[in-house]
Design a protein around this motif. Structure first.
Motif: not given
Ligand code: SF4
Lengths: 148, 362
Positions: B296-298, B307-311, B324-327
């Motif tokens: 995960a990464n911001v 926010y980013y998430y990868a698997q 998950r985007t700011p807007t």
């Protein structure tokens, strides 16, 4: 086409574009490329517009909106598909929520490819669109005469 | 109080470059409730990870949004690098941040123009976009693209910027600064601008915290939260970084925060351009993410925290990619800020949160 019969007013609608093409459409009309010096004016009202600039592909949700804007425009009218998404779906062509290019919803007259479409391409596309517009206007006139 | 009426707003609307539909419930001229409807731009691109391998997907990630394209490719690359334990060369980290901050300037200038347009200040819109072209020229010179840059790769960047070019960028930014000052002086002191923005669409500090607002929208309500201050990547090399905040929480504060952030970005670029080390710009990426590995990464996008998430699943395709985007965070705050405002101010309030719909819907 020797010269344009009138200043082409444009209306812009963002289908499911990524914004890249939208900001290039706006940049075309802003200083730098200054499409306005050729009389290209952006309007928010479909009834005032001659050329419909669509960016992005169509999906179930926006296909009616695209059709509605097109139907509200007054003949003669021209549609320009801006960017490869609007031409064919582009990089998103196999997404589950993408039906395809704008030509799946309404007839397209000019295709302006590019990802994102470059302002120079757009100016070219609008100029090509004006030629189509003139042709369509002539045809309408001839039809009217035929009826009278 | 009269009876309430519902006024539809959008999806095609002159102030909106993007399709967003709002049902505004109004009583007399006052907005009492807002029902947003989204879904016009949904493409379903998170699912594309199943058919594009992790190196190819960076080009899809870039096209989540054309305005924050640089940020999304960076956020995606960082996430995958964390997933696979890749060390990125320092020079590449610096270059990434330089491009990312340039794209923040372009995004904020674009926004300042649209905001000015929303209250009918069209000449200001043109001036902001004229200045923005200069940033796009830098992009074109250094990457070849104007909005979609395609320079970030998993493991580094695809192009270097030569030192002479970096110096040229710094002097272009110096030139922009003085012209930019004229624009901000007008935006921040002009009486007609203040009439439209001061005290309009206020979001209090408590509301901003309760609703977990992010980005300049939150910072204008005195929430001092900026992912850049964590000092990841080249941000750690900055001598000083303080998030720009304002206490008022109204439209004026949001304009002000973004105006100042452009100057901050210029400063960051100039500092990093002076410090950038020599060296490689990319490492070779081998292998696939391990099955079950997660990362995960911001990242601070122009509009706020993303926010980013990868698997991974052991193949070259990712199992899952999610962001998950700011807007999508800020829409809740926008609805709150709209309640109680005048119908004529709706444009202004919507624009000051700087919504990016195509990020949100993907
Ligand atoms: S053509 Fe490219 S830049 Fe334009 S909307 Fe599609 S993905 Fe975005």
């Amino acid at each position: 086409m020797a010269y344009a019969g009138k200043s082409p007013w444009v209306i812009h609608y963002d289908g499911s574009s990524c914004n890249g093409c939208d900001i290039e459409v706006l940049a075309t009309l802003c200083p730098g490329f200054d499409g306005e010096r050729f009389g290209v004016i952006n309007t928010g009202n479909p009834k005032h517009a001659d050329i419909f600039l669509v960016t992005g592909s169509v999906n179930e949700q926006n296909i009616d909106v695209v059709r509605q804007i097109y139907d509200q425009m007054i003949e003669p009218k021209v549609v320009v598909a801006c960017g490869i998404c609007a031409c064919s779906g582009g990089i998103f062509h196999d997404c589950y929520n993408v039906i395809g290019g704008v030509d799946q919803a309404i007839p397209v007259d000019v295709y302006a490819p590019g990802c994102a479409v470059r302002p120079e391409t757009l100016i070219d596309a609008i100029v090509a669109g004006v030629a189509v517009l003139d042709e369509k206007a002539e045809k309408l006139k001839a039809e009217k005469k035929g009826r009278a | 109080m009269g009876k309430s009426t519902v006024i539809p707003f959008g999806p095609q609307h002159p102030v909106l470059p993007e399709p967003l539909h709002l049902d505004l419930v109004v009583q007399d001229e006052t907005v009492i409730d807002v029902l947003p409807q989204i879904g016009f731009v949904h493409r379903g691109l998170e699912k594309l990870v199943e058919t594009r391998d992790y190196n190819q997907f960076i080009f899809v990630a870039e096209r989540i949004c054309g305005i924050c394209a640089m940020g999304h490719s960076l956020g995606y690359a960082e996430t995958v690098e964390e997933l696979m334990g890749i060390e990125v060369p320092t020079r590449a980290e610096y270059l990434r941040v330089i491009w990312h901050e340039l794209s923040r300037i372009h995004s904020h200038l674009l926004w300042l123009g649209l905001a000015a347009d929303a209250f009918g200040f069209e000449s200001m819109f043109m001036h902001c976009w004229r200045l923005r072209e200069r940033i796009l020229d830098i992009f074109e010179k250094t990457t070849g693209g104007r909005v979609i840059l395609s320079v970030v790769r998993v493991g580094g960047v695809a192009r270097d910027i030569e030192d002479s070019e970096l110096a040229a960028i710094c002097s272009v930014l110096d030139g922009i600064k003085s012209e930019y000052k004229e624009i901000t002086d007008t935006l921040l002191t002009d009486m007609s601008v203040k009439n439209r923005t001061v005290g309009v669409g206020t979001l209090t500090h408590e509301q901003a915290v309760d609703l977990s607002m992010v980005g300049p929208f939150a910072r204008a309500s005195n929430v001092s939260y900026d992912v850049r201050s964590f000092g990841r990547g080249a941000y750690g090399a900055l001598s000083d970084f303080q998030p720009i905040v304002d206490a008022q929480g109204d439209c004026y504060a949001r304009v002000k925060v973004r105006c100042l952030e452009v100057l901050q970005s210029i400063q960051i670029i100039q500092e990093l351009a002076g410090k950038i080390p020599q060296g490689d710009i990319a490492v070779k990426v081998k292998g696939n993410p391990d099955p079950g590995a997660r990362a995960a990464n911001v990242l601070e996008q122009p509009r706020g925290e993303c926010y980013y998430y990868a698997q991974g699943n052991g193949t070259k395709f990712l199992e899952r990619m999610r962001m998950r985007t700011p807007t999508s965070q800020n829409l809740a705050g926008m609805v709150e800020a709209l309640k109680g405002c005048d119908l004529a101010d709706v444009n202004m309030v919507i624009l000051t949160i700087d919504p990016c719909i195509s990020c949100t819907e993907r």
